[in-house]
Write an enzyme that holds these catalytic residues in place. Sequence first.
Site, short mmCIF file in Angstrom:
data_model
loop_
_atom_site.label_atom_id
_atom_site.label_comp_id
_atom_site.label_asym_id
_atom_site.label_seq_id
_atom_site.Cartn_x
_atom_site.Cartn_y
_atom_site.Cartn_z
N GLU A 259 41.82 -154.75 37.90
CA GLU A 259 43.08 -154.17 38.38
C GLU A 259 42.90 -152.69 38.72
O GLU A 259 43.44 -151.83 38.04
CB GLU A 259 44.16 -154.25 37.31
CG GLU A 259 44.31 -155.57 36.66
CD GLU A 259 44.91 -155.45 35.26
OE1 GLU A 259 45.35 -156.49 34.78
OE2 GLU A 259 44.93 -154.34 34.70
N GLY A 261 43.44 -149.14 40.30
CA GLY A 261 44.45 -148.35 41.00
C GLY A 261 43.76 -147.16 41.65
O GLY A 261 43.47 -147.11 42.84
N ARG A 298 49.96 -134.06 38.18
CA ARG A 298 48.72 -134.35 37.44
C ARG A 298 48.01 -133.10 36.89
O ARG A 298 47.53 -133.12 35.76
CB ARG A 298 47.76 -135.18 38.30
CG ARG A 298 48.31 -136.56 38.65
CD ARG A 298 47.28 -137.44 39.34
NE ARG A 298 46.34 -138.00 38.40
CZ ARG A 298 45.11 -137.61 38.21
NH1 ARG A 298 44.61 -136.63 38.93
NH2 ARG A 298 44.34 -138.18 37.32
N TYR A 302 47.94 -133.80 33.07
CA TYR A 302 46.65 -134.30 32.59
C TYR A 302 45.54 -133.26 32.67
O TYR A 302 44.39 -133.57 32.44
CB TYR A 302 46.20 -135.49 33.45
CG TYR A 302 47.09 -136.71 33.37
CD1 TYR A 302 47.22 -137.42 32.18
CD2 TYR A 302 47.78 -137.15 34.49
CE1 TYR A 302 48.02 -138.54 32.12
CE2 TYR A 302 48.59 -138.27 34.44
CZ TYR A 302 48.70 -138.96 33.24
OH TYR A 302 49.50 -140.06 33.19
N CYS A 328 60.86 -123.26 38.88
CA CYS A 328 61.14 -122.23 37.88
C CYS A 328 60.62 -122.65 36.51
O CYS A 328 61.38 -122.89 35.57
CB CYS A 328 62.61 -121.90 37.87
SG CYS A 328 63.06 -121.15 39.44
N TYR A 356 48.66 -141.73 41.50
CA TYR A 356 49.50 -141.06 40.51
C TYR A 356 49.98 -139.70 40.97
O TYR A 356 50.11 -138.77 40.18
CB TYR A 356 48.76 -140.96 39.16
CG TYR A 356 48.24 -142.30 38.71
CD1 TYR A 356 49.12 -143.29 38.25
CD2 TYR A 356 46.89 -142.62 38.83
CE1 TYR A 356 48.65 -144.54 37.89
CE2 TYR A 356 46.42 -143.88 38.47
CZ TYR A 356 47.31 -144.82 38.00
OH TYR A 356 46.85 -146.07 37.65
C1 LIG Z 1 47.31 -148.19 35.00
C2 LIG Z 1 46.72 -149.51 34.85
C3 LIG Z 1 45.68 -149.92 35.71
C4 LIG Z 1 45.08 -149.01 36.76
O1 LIG Z 1 44.29 -148.01 36.21
P1 LIG Z 1 43.42 -147.05 37.16
O2 LIG Z 1 42.77 -146.09 36.27
O3 LIG Z 1 44.36 -146.39 38.12
O4 LIG Z 1 42.47 -147.90 37.92
C5 LIG Z 1 45.22 -151.21 35.56
N1 LIG Z 1 45.73 -152.06 34.63
C6 LIG Z 1 46.72 -151.68 33.79
C7 LIG Z 1 47.24 -152.65 32.81
C8 LIG Z 1 47.24 -150.42 33.87
O5 LIG Z 1 48.21 -150.05 33.03
#
Ligand SMILES: *Cc1c(COP(=O)(O)O)cnc(C)c1O
Length: 410
Positions: A259, A261, A298, A302, A328, A356
Amino acid sequence: MENSNLLAIAEEFGSPVYVYDSEKIVSQYNRLTKAFKKVKQVKLNYAVKALSNLAILKLMNSLGAGLDTVSVQEVKLGLLAGVSPENIIFTPNGVSLEEIEQVSAMGVQINIDNLSILEQFGAKHPNTPVCIRVNPHVMAGGNSKISVGHIDSKFGISIHQIPHILRIVENTGMNINGIHMHTGSDILDIDVFLYASEILFETAKSFKDLDFIDFGSGFKVPYKTGDIETNIEEFGEKLTKRFNKFCASYGKEVTLGFEPGKFLVSEAGYFLANVNVVKQTTSTVFAGIDSGFNHLIRPMFYNSHHEIENISNPKGKERFYSVVGYICETDTFATNRRISEITEGDILAFKNAGAYCFSMASNYNSRYRPAEVLWHNNKAHLIRKRETFEDLTNNQVQVDIFSKVSEPSS
Ligand SMILES: *Cc1c(COP(=O)(O)O)cnc(C)c1O
């Protein structure tokens, strides 16, 4: 993308504006697919929360990616983008049973991450196959904000509770069709990840009807030169070998899932902002831009590093700047950064602004969220309009309940 393309976009659509390069997203997708080409069945589910614009979801769908979602609203966005429910997985944390049932009724794969919901859902819907999110208790990096597999994490069901999971499965007669882990946001060390994978394979043996094993995400992308990034090719090679061995011993070709992102969209994004003011103090030269943590949080949230280029004057003499926002509050994007000489009115381009960034934007200070533009086949497509004043007032209910305080009598 060329600086001239970015400048033309800032000119046409105004600033601040987010720009995404579809070609980079496609090449990242292909790179990941290629690294696992020796696995029979691979499924990449794009993590919608990284960047949830419908155009991006449509692009992912066209590539053959599914979606990883964390809220019923993300599921609805996916369906609206034309993604079929079988290609969506729902991996929430701490949401209500009602929301899980609502998403399940749409035909979406459910991933459950606590025993309480597992038991309740299994008792009510024993015929709906579910995936289980386990917590292998592996630290993926030192930053507790992004390491979600460790012992104190709120995510997943502890691997030490497998006997309890099996008890629930047996009592309810439910079917577990997948197991999942997501250890954190950065895979810096492939061996640490492979170690966590061993725990997942071991867990998988307890379930007889698995269709897939989902390894979550955590692919690290470089934010600046010299940054360590996940070596996808080496990682692919090592995990493929181990995964295929698992399938052989399990007696079935299960699907290998990820998964990603950040890996797919981070480097495809640029955030363009205009320099409103250059302010020299006794020790620092500040470049103040028409944005703040309302648009890109970010760096403050972070402590993340985003490269900043002055695309209006890329060949100028380099000087040191602190780049700050117009909110501000203290909203420093970069401190003491070497950037080619900045003049008021210049456009600064922030790199790695795909993941993000827009998705965490807010209306703080009653500012509008920026426009978004997709650069596709050498053409700029507006994919989200800049907000307007109506967006700030739309949901506010105007009340007329206050009478004017009378003047104090003297
Ligand atoms: C946020 C998240 C991702 C994606 O993470 P990345 O670091 O952006 O690749 C995948 N799986 C779950 C369950 C998440 O919460």
